[in-house]
Design a protein around this motif. Sequence first.
Motif, PDB file in Angstrom:
ATOM      1  N   GLU A 187       4.549   8.007   0.265  1.00 56.22           N
ATOM      2  CA  GLU A 187       5.242   6.927   1.000  1.00 56.22           C
ATOM      3  C   GLU A 187       4.391   5.667   1.078  1.00 56.22           C
ATOM      4  O   GLU A 187       3.180   5.718   0.878  1.00 56.22           O
ATOM      5  N   ARG A 188       5.074   4.586   1.471  1.00 59.04           N
ATOM      6  CA  ARG A 188       4.325   3.367   1.792  1.00 59.04           C
ATOM      7  C   ARG A 188       3.533   3.596   3.075  1.00 59.04           C
ATOM      8  O   ARG A 188       3.975   4.352   3.935  1.00 59.04           O
ATOM      9  N   THR A 189       2.434   2.905   3.210  1.00 60.10           N
ATOM     10  CA  THR A 189       1.716   2.956   4.489  1.00 60.10           C
ATOM     11  C   THR A 189       2.395   1.971   5.453  1.00 60.10           C
ATOM     12  O   THR A 189       3.337   1.281   5.074  1.00 60.10           O
ATOM     13  N   THR A 190       1.879   1.898   6.653  1.00 61.47           N
ATOM     14  CA  THR A 190       2.493   0.970   7.616  1.00 61.47           C
ATOM     15  C   THR A 190       2.006  -0.472   7.442  1.00 61.47           C
ATOM     16  O   THR A 190       2.486  -1.378   8.117  1.00 61.47           O
ATOM     17  N   ASP A 191       1.040  -0.692   6.530  1.00 59.15           N
ATOM     18  CA  ASP A 191       0.587  -2.076   6.290  1.00 59.15           C
ATOM     19  C   ASP A 191       1.753  -2.905   5.747  1.00 59.15           C
ATOM     20  O   ASP A 191       2.483  -2.439   4.868  1.00 59.15           O
TER      21      ASP A 191
ATOM     22  N   ARG B 263       0.666   5.695  -0.224  1.00 55.64           N
ATOM     23  CA  ARG B 263      -0.230   6.852  -0.144  1.00 55.64           C
ATOM     24  C   ARG B 263      -0.200   7.585  -1.480  1.00 55.64           C
ATOM     25  O   ARG B 263       0.862   7.686  -2.097  1.00 55.64           O
TER      26      ARG B 263
ATOM     27  N   HIS C  21       0.834  -1.210   0.000  1.00 53.02           N
ATOM     28  CA  HIS C  21       0.000   0.000   0.000  1.00 53.02           C
ATOM     29  C   HIS C  21       0.863   1.252   0.000  1.00 53.02           C
ATOM     30  O   HIS C  21       1.844   1.343   0.741  1.00 53.02           O
TER      31      HIS C  21
ATOM     32  N   ARG D  12      -3.508   0.430  -3.446  1.00 56.94           N
ATOM     33  CA  ARG D  12      -2.973  -0.940  -3.358  1.00 56.94           C
ATOM     34  C   ARG D  12      -2.312  -1.290  -4.689  1.00 56.94           C
ATOM     35  O   ARG D  12      -2.954  -1.296  -5.739  1.00 56.94           O
TER      36      ARG D  12
ATOM     37  N   GLN E  22      -7.180   1.493   2.561  1.00 57.51           N
ATOM     38  CA  GLN E  22      -5.837   1.632   3.177  1.00 57.51           C
ATOM     39  C   GLN E  22      -4.930   2.585   2.407  1.00 57.51           C
ATOM     40  O   GLN E  22      -3.800   2.826   2.808  1.00 57.51           O
ATOM     41  N   GLY E  23      -5.326   3.043   1.228  1.00 57.63           N
ATOM     42  CA  GLY E  23      -4.456   3.837   0.360  1.00 57.63           C
ATOM     43  C   GLY E  23      -4.522   3.235  -1.034  1.00 57.63           C
ATOM     44  O   GLY E  23      -5.503   2.584  -1.389  1.00 57.63           O
TER      45      GLY E  23
END
Length: 422
Positions: A347-351, A285, A283, A313, A310-311
């Motif tokens: 950025e990447r998410t925290t998933d 953003r 994921h 994917r 989640q943003g």
Amino acid sequence: MGVTRAVQRVVVLGAGMVGVACALSLRQRGLSVTVLDPLGPGAATSHGNAGVLARSSLMPFNHPGLWAQLPALLRGKNPGFRYHLPWVLGQWRWGLSFLSHARTAAFLETTTALDALIRESGSVHRRWMVEAGIAQRRRDDGWLFLYRSQAGFDGGAFGRETLARFGVATQVLDARALRELEPDLKPVFPRALWVQDASSVDSPTEVVRGYAAWLQTLGGSVLADEATGLHRHSGGWTVHTRAGSSLDAEHVVVALGPWSRDFLRGQFGLKLPMAFERGQHRHLRPAKDTVLNRPVYDTAGGYVLAPMAQGLRLTTGVELNAQHAPPHKGQLEAAERAAREAMPLGERTTDPDWLGSRPTLPDCRPMIGECPGHDALWLALGHQHIGFSTGPGTGELLAQLMLGEATTIDPHPFRPQRFLRA
Ligand SMILES: Cc1cc2nc3c(=O)[nH]c(=O)nc-3n(C[C@H](O)[C@H](O)[C@H](O)COP(=O)(O)OP(=O)(O)OC[C@H]3O[C@@H](n4cnc5c(N)ncnc54)[C@H](O)[C@@H]3O)c2cc1C
């Protein structure tokens, strides 16, 4: 109309989209249904997918044009396809059978069968999402195939002809028309195909959970437990579980997605010709003040980017490899680089990154029906790239077959006897 058989209790193994859909179809017909899954509903393959419900998915990977593409695919020229040679060589029977279906007659049978299953599933999904109270998760604005060159677009002609033959609504877009639909895509796509006969969801997991919650309000049960053994006796089946329970049922449905292969071999010695088309997701953003309205498939980049709760994917294409082998990080990194060329991304998410397996049979059609040689053992598995879309149609067909009802679609192309003998 067939004769209705006496059926009371059913245990469904697997609470992915397919298992939960089978359970719903059976429960709606008055059967007592228990679904077993150690992870709970929609936590495995049915979690990690791109959430696309599309009529265009009737095109199997092994279409007649595959032969011309094969040399480039094997040389690793397409970022959407990777393979682990030792594993693939070990699956040579599956590989030969898969390739043998890349001919016109098999292609016609598969596309006709998948079109019927997808259309049936589309209308059931639409009804169920409303009844389950999750219709807000769905978008009905299609999805986009993106082309980075005119040559790439020309290479997709066979696919477009096939979609036109099945009456799938599409529209060819030039760069300007694409900008009107998706203004924040970078101007690297001179051509696109807008598949209008398509929907998507913002969280595949939440859709399966929504269906599972609705199943429970209808009186079905969902247990967080793993089936460890099946025992046949005169009254039906006993399902033994990891937690030590024994569940009795007249019928059992195996809807274990990619786990079906090992499970059926371990329980009954059945050799299911299933390979794993693995895929990953990550994921990201969207960059500030940018939006992606619908899923896009970058045909040259070999990835799908889909707006989710989640943003964005990012899902990779195919990697042929063992189900539990470590992830091919290079494929995911390459997909991210290609996606950043196409869309301003943050950025990447925290998933965490995710890895799953599309369970694929050689003719790219799922198995839906009673298992040869095993009375009252029902199979609903092998849904390759389209199990999230086609779970509801599978559930309806399976329930109709189990209860001896007239079937809405032709069950013949999905019969397990294609690959399993009594
Ligand atoms: C990257 C990627 C993108 C995809 N995109 C799409 C898409 O956009 N649209 C689409 O339609 N499809 C898509 N797919 C395909 C789709 O996700 C699958 O076809 C579908 O999820 C399969 O559903 P399933 O219920 O058969 O399997 P699963 O969802 O894997 O469910 C099987 C369940 O069985 C459980 N299980 C395993 N062993 C046991 C046991 N012994 N006892 C009880 N339970 C057990 C597992 O925990 C699992 O939850 C995609 C797949 C991938 C990998």
